[in-house]
Design an enzyme around this catalytic site. Sequence first.
Site, PDB file in Angstrom:
ATOM      1  N   GLY A   1       4.188  -1.854   9.130  1.00 39.26           N
ATOM      2  CA  GLY A   1       5.527  -1.481   8.671  1.00 39.26           C
ATOM      3  C   GLY A   1       5.432  -0.678   7.399  1.00 39.26           C
ATOM      4  O   GLY A   1       5.476   0.567   7.416  1.00 39.26           O
ATOM      5  N   SER A   2       5.250  -1.371   6.279  1.00 37.37           N
ATOM      6  CA  SER A   2       5.247  -0.664   4.990  1.00 37.37           C
ATOM      7  C   SER A   2       4.155   0.392   4.899  1.00 37.37           C
ATOM      8  O   SER A   2       4.362   1.446   4.297  1.00 37.37           O
ATOM      9  CB  SER A   2       5.121  -1.642   3.823  1.00 37.37           C
ATOM     10  OG  SER A   2       4.938  -2.946   4.253  1.00 37.37           O
TER      11      SER A   2
ATOM     12  N   HIS B   1       7.303  -0.833  17.301  1.00 33.76           N
ATOM     13  CA  HIS B   1       7.386  -2.296  17.193  1.00 33.76           C
ATOM     14  C   HIS B   1       8.776  -2.694  16.702  1.00 33.76           C
ATOM     15  O   HIS B   1       9.231  -2.253  15.643  1.00 33.76           O
ATOM     16  CB  HIS B   1       6.309  -2.777  16.221  1.00 33.76           C
ATOM     17  CG  HIS B   1       6.177  -4.264  16.131  1.00 33.76           C
ATOM     18  ND1 HIS B   1       5.547  -5.027  17.087  1.00 33.76           N
ATOM     19  CD2 HIS B   1       6.591  -5.132  15.176  1.00 33.76           C
ATOM     20  CE1 HIS B   1       5.567  -6.296  16.729  1.00 33.76           C
ATOM     21  NE2 HIS B   1       6.223  -6.408  15.574  1.00 33.76           N
TER      22      HIS B   1
ATOM     23  N   SER C   1       6.290  -0.761  12.633  1.00 26.41           N
ATOM     24  CA  SER C   1       7.420  -1.681  12.690  1.00 26.41           C
ATOM     25  C   SER C   1       8.618  -1.017  12.024  1.00 26.41           C
ATOM     26  O   SER C   1       8.587  -0.727  10.822  1.00 26.41           O
ATOM     27  CB  SER C   1       7.095  -2.976  11.953  1.00 26.41           C
ATOM     28  OG  SER C   1       8.306  -3.647  11.689  1.00 26.41           O
TER      29      SER C   1
ATOM     30  N   MET D   1      11.442 -12.929  17.329  1.00 31.00           N
ATOM     31  CA  MET D   1      11.333 -14.070  16.402  1.00 31.00           C
ATOM     32  C   MET D   1      12.651 -14.822  16.479  1.00 31.00           C
ATOM     33  O   MET D   1      13.490 -14.791  15.578  1.00 31.00           O
ATOM     34  CB  MET D   1      11.050 -13.557  14.981  1.00 31.00           C
ATOM     35  CG  MET D   1       9.629 -13.042  14.823  1.00 31.00           C
ATOM     36  SD  MET D   1       9.427 -12.017  13.363  1.00 31.00           S
ATOM     37  CE  MET D   1       9.894 -10.431  14.034  1.00 31.00           C
TER      38      MET D   1
ATOM     39  N   GLY E   1       9.142 -12.949   9.211  1.00 30.21           N
ATOM     40  CA  GLY E   1      10.464 -12.936   8.582  1.00 30.21           C
ATOM     41  C   GLY E   1      10.687 -11.725   7.699  1.00 30.21           C
ATOM     42  O   GLY E   1      11.812 -11.253   7.568  1.00 30.21           O
ATOM     43  N   PHE E   2       9.623 -11.220   7.122  1.00 32.19           N
ATOM     44  CA  PHE E   2       9.775 -10.121   6.153  1.00 32.19           C
ATOM     45  C   PHE E   2       8.598  -9.153   6.245  1.00 32.19           C
ATOM     46  O   PHE E   2       7.477  -9.568   6.545  1.00 32.19           O
ATOM     47  CB  PHE E   2       9.853 -10.684   4.725  1.00 32.19           C
ATOM     48  CG  PHE E   2      10.957 -11.690   4.564  1.00 32.19           C
ATOM     49  CD1 PHE E   2      12.274 -11.282   4.362  1.00 32.19           C
ATOM     50  CD2 PHE E   2      10.688 -13.040   4.692  1.00 32.19           C
ATOM     51  CE1 PHE E   2      13.296 -12.219   4.268  1.00 32.19           C
ATOM     52  CE2 PHE E   2      11.699 -13.986   4.589  1.00 32.19           C
ATOM     53  CZ  PHE E   2      13.015 -13.576   4.378  1.00 32.19           C
ATOM     54  N   GLY E   3       8.883  -7.886   5.918  1.00 31.08           N
ATOM     55  CA  GLY E   3       7.814  -6.906   5.797  1.00 31.08           C
ATOM     56  C   GLY E   3       7.227  -6.978   4.391  1.00 31.08           C
ATOM     57  O   GLY E   3       7.734  -7.694   3.519  1.00 31.08           O
ATOM     58  N   GLY E   4       6.155  -6.243   4.201  1.00 31.10           N
ATOM     59  CA  GLY E   4       5.597  -6.077   2.859  1.00 31.10           C
ATOM     60  C   GLY E   4       4.872  -7.278   2.278  1.00 31.10           C
ATOM     61  O   GLY E   4       4.666  -7.353   1.064  1.00 31.10           O
TER      62      GLY E   4
ATOM     63  N   HIS F   1       9.192  -7.816  19.512  1.00 31.92           N
ATOM     64  CA  HIS F   1       8.642  -9.058  18.959  1.00 31.92           C
ATOM     65  C   HIS F   1       9.832  -9.968  18.672  1.00 31.92           C
ATOM     66  O   HIS F   1      10.545  -9.781  17.686  1.00 31.92           O
ATOM     67  CB  HIS F   1       7.867  -8.701  17.666  1.00 31.92           C
ATOM     68  CG  HIS F   1       7.347  -9.883  16.919  1.00 31.92           C
ATOM     69  ND1 HIS F   1       6.854  -9.771  15.623  1.00 31.92           N
ATOM     70  CD2 HIS F   1       7.217 -11.186  17.269  1.00 31.92           C
ATOM     71  CE1 HIS F   1       6.457 -10.971  15.218  1.00 31.92           C
ATOM     72  NE2 HIS F   1       6.673 -11.842  16.182  1.00 31.92           N
TER      73      HIS F   1
ATOM     74  N   MET G   1      14.953 -10.661  14.806  1.00 33.32           N
ATOM     75  CA  MET G   1      15.000 -11.942  14.060  1.00 33.32           C
ATOM     76  C   MET G   1      16.392 -12.554  14.181  1.00 33.32           C
ATOM     77  O   MET G   1      17.388 -11.836  14.123  1.00 33.32           O
ATOM     78  CB  MET G   1      14.703 -11.692  12.575  1.00 33.32           C
ATOM     79  CG  MET G   1      13.365 -11.017  12.329  1.00 33.32           C
ATOM     80  SD  MET G   1      13.012 -10.918  10.574  1.00 33.32           S
ATOM     81  CE  MET G   1      11.541  -9.882  10.597  1.00 33.32           C
TER      82      MET G   1
ATOM     83  N   MET H   1      -0.068 -13.256  14.239  1.00 37.34           N
ATOM     84  CA  MET H   1       0.632 -13.017  12.974  1.00 37.34           C
ATOM     85  C   MET H   1      -0.345 -13.195  11.809  1.00 37.34           C
ATOM     86  O   MET H   1      -0.977 -14.239  11.673  1.00 37.34           O
ATOM     87  CB  MET H   1       1.798 -14.007  12.800  1.00 37.34           C
ATOM     88  CG  MET H   1       2.971 -13.795  13.725  1.00 37.34           C
ATOM     89  SD  MET H   1       3.609 -12.114  13.765  1.00 37.34           S
ATOM     90  CE  MET H   1       4.114 -11.874  12.056  1.00 37.34           C
TER      91      MET H   1
ATOM     92  N   ASP I   1      -0.242  -8.418  13.329  1.00 39.60           N
ATOM     93  CA  ASP I   1       1.042  -8.069  12.705  1.00 39.60           C
ATOM     94  C   ASP I   1       1.174  -8.714  11.329  1.00 39.60           C
ATOM     95  O   ASP I   1       1.225  -9.946  11.218  1.00 39.60           O
ATOM     96  CB  ASP I   1       2.164  -8.571  13.636  1.00 39.60           C
ATOM     97  CG  ASP I   1       3.555  -8.127  13.193  1.00 39.60           C
ATOM     98  OD1 ASP I   1       3.674  -7.410  12.183  1.00 39.60           O
ATOM     99  OD2 ASP I   1       4.523  -8.519  13.891  1.00 39.60           O
ATOM    100  N   GLY I   2       1.251  -7.852  10.304  1.00 37.48           N
ATOM    101  CA  GLY I   2       1.531  -8.338   8.951  1.00 37.48           C
ATOM    102  C   GLY I   2       0.455  -7.935   7.960  1.00 37.48           C
ATOM    103  O   GLY I   2      -0.710  -8.299   8.124  1.00 37.48           O
TER     104      GLY I   2
ATOM    105  N   ASP J   1      11.156  -5.653  15.549  1.00 37.73           N
ATOM    106  CA  ASP J   1      11.173  -7.015  15.018  1.00 37.73           C
ATOM    107  C   ASP J   1      12.573  -7.608  15.133  1.00 37.73           C
ATOM    108  O   ASP J   1      13.453  -7.338  14.311  1.00 37.73           O
ATOM    109  CB  ASP J   1      10.730  -7.004  13.547  1.00 37.73           C
ATOM    110  CG  ASP J   1       9.227  -6.856  13.424  1.00 37.73           C
ATOM    111  OD1 ASP J   1       8.506  -7.594  14.113  1.00 37.73           O
ATOM    112  OD2 ASP J   1       8.781  -5.998  12.643  1.00 37.73           O
TER     113      ASP J   1
HETATM  114  C1  DX5 Z   1       7.134  -9.754  10.044  1.00 35.60           C
HETATM  115  C2  DX5 Z   1       7.190  -8.727  11.151  1.00 35.60           C
HETATM  116  C3  DX5 Z   1       6.268  -7.596  10.949  1.00 35.60           C
HETATM  117  C4  DX5 Z   1       6.521  -6.798   9.704  1.00 35.60           C
HETATM  118  C5  DX5 Z   1       5.264  -6.114   9.298  1.00 35.60           C
HETATM  119  O1  DX5 Z   1       7.989 -10.798  10.358  1.00 35.60           O
HETATM  120  O2  DX5 Z   1       6.876  -9.328  12.379  1.00 35.60           O
HETATM  121  O3  DX5 Z   1       6.240  -6.761  12.089  1.00 35.60           O
HETATM  122  O4  DX5 Z   1       7.527  -5.857   9.860  1.00 35.60           O
HETATM  123  O5  DX5 Z   1       5.469  -5.476   8.095  1.00 35.60           O
HETATM  124  P1  DX5 Z   1       4.283  -5.059   7.134  1.00 35.60           P
HETATM  125  O6  DX5 Z   1       3.372  -4.141   7.892  1.00 35.60           O
HETATM  126  O7  DX5 Z   1       4.981  -4.411   5.990  1.00 35.60           O
HETATM  127  O8  DX5 Z   1       3.563  -6.338   6.735  1.00 35.60           O
HETATM  128 ZN    ZN Z   2       6.499  -8.023  14.227  1.00 34.86          ZN
END
Ligand code: DX5
Ligand code: ZN
Length: 222
Positions: free
Chosen positions: A196-197, A34, A9, A69, A143-146, A67, A38, A138, A174-175, A36
């Site tokens: 992502g992270s 990927h 991501s 959102m 909404g957020f990574g990490g 994706h 938003m 999900m 995802d997540g 994201d």
């Molecule tokens: C969250 C996103 C994810 C996110 C995943 O809203 O849809 O794709 O970037 O990030 P990690 O892998 O850091 O949880």
């Molecule tokens: Zn995503």
Amino acid sequence: MADVKIAPSILASDFSRLAEEICAVDAAGCDWIHLDVMDGHFVPNLTFGPPIIEAVRNTTSKTFDAHLMVSNPDRLLPIYAKAGCDIITVHAEVCDHLDRTLASIRELGCRAGVSLNPHMSEDCLKYVLDRLDLVLVMSVNPGFGGQSFLPSVVEKISRIKAMLDGREVDIEVDGGITAETAPLVVAAGATALVAGSAVFKGGTQEAYQANIQLIRDSVKSL
Ligand code: DX5
Ligand code: ZN
């Protein structure tokens, strides 16, 4: 499980060097990119849209896995297809006419995906199974990574796999995916992993390659 797809991501990348970051994960051996998207409405965060996707489309030939959102995806679908998305995934809870939305995505020449938030049941997929190319489960609230992985989704993945009954539909998760959580979801039926992270930590192509390999190794014996 040799053929699990890894989809970094770019939310976790350095946006000031987005094109370079995409080239780096491409060279590091990812399968999909990927994206994201938003809207600050469906989720409490804003990222990027079609002009940015179009601007980086030519940096890689890998699959662009979008994706969305966003609250009203229908009217935007042609714009995302034109920007170069290969897979377009919408959230089930924002589509009043999910069957029609999925048909529209395929008519645009893209693969059609439905995403389920952690609280959402898989029941809404029951009558659109033949419209689907991908289910995005999900494993955090979007909404957020990490964020930390929510283990309750593992059982949902198994139920979706059973519902699909051998259809060629990817189950993407995802997540909070890491080398620790990837085996849980792949054992349950996941065929694609967003990370992502866990992929972008380290900040170099070499680090990304090692991070991707770590996730692949964690599921290879399953
Ligand atoms: C969250 C996103 C994810 C996110 C995943 O809203 O849809 O794709 O970037 O990030 P990690 O892998 O850091 O949880
Ligand atoms: Zn995503």
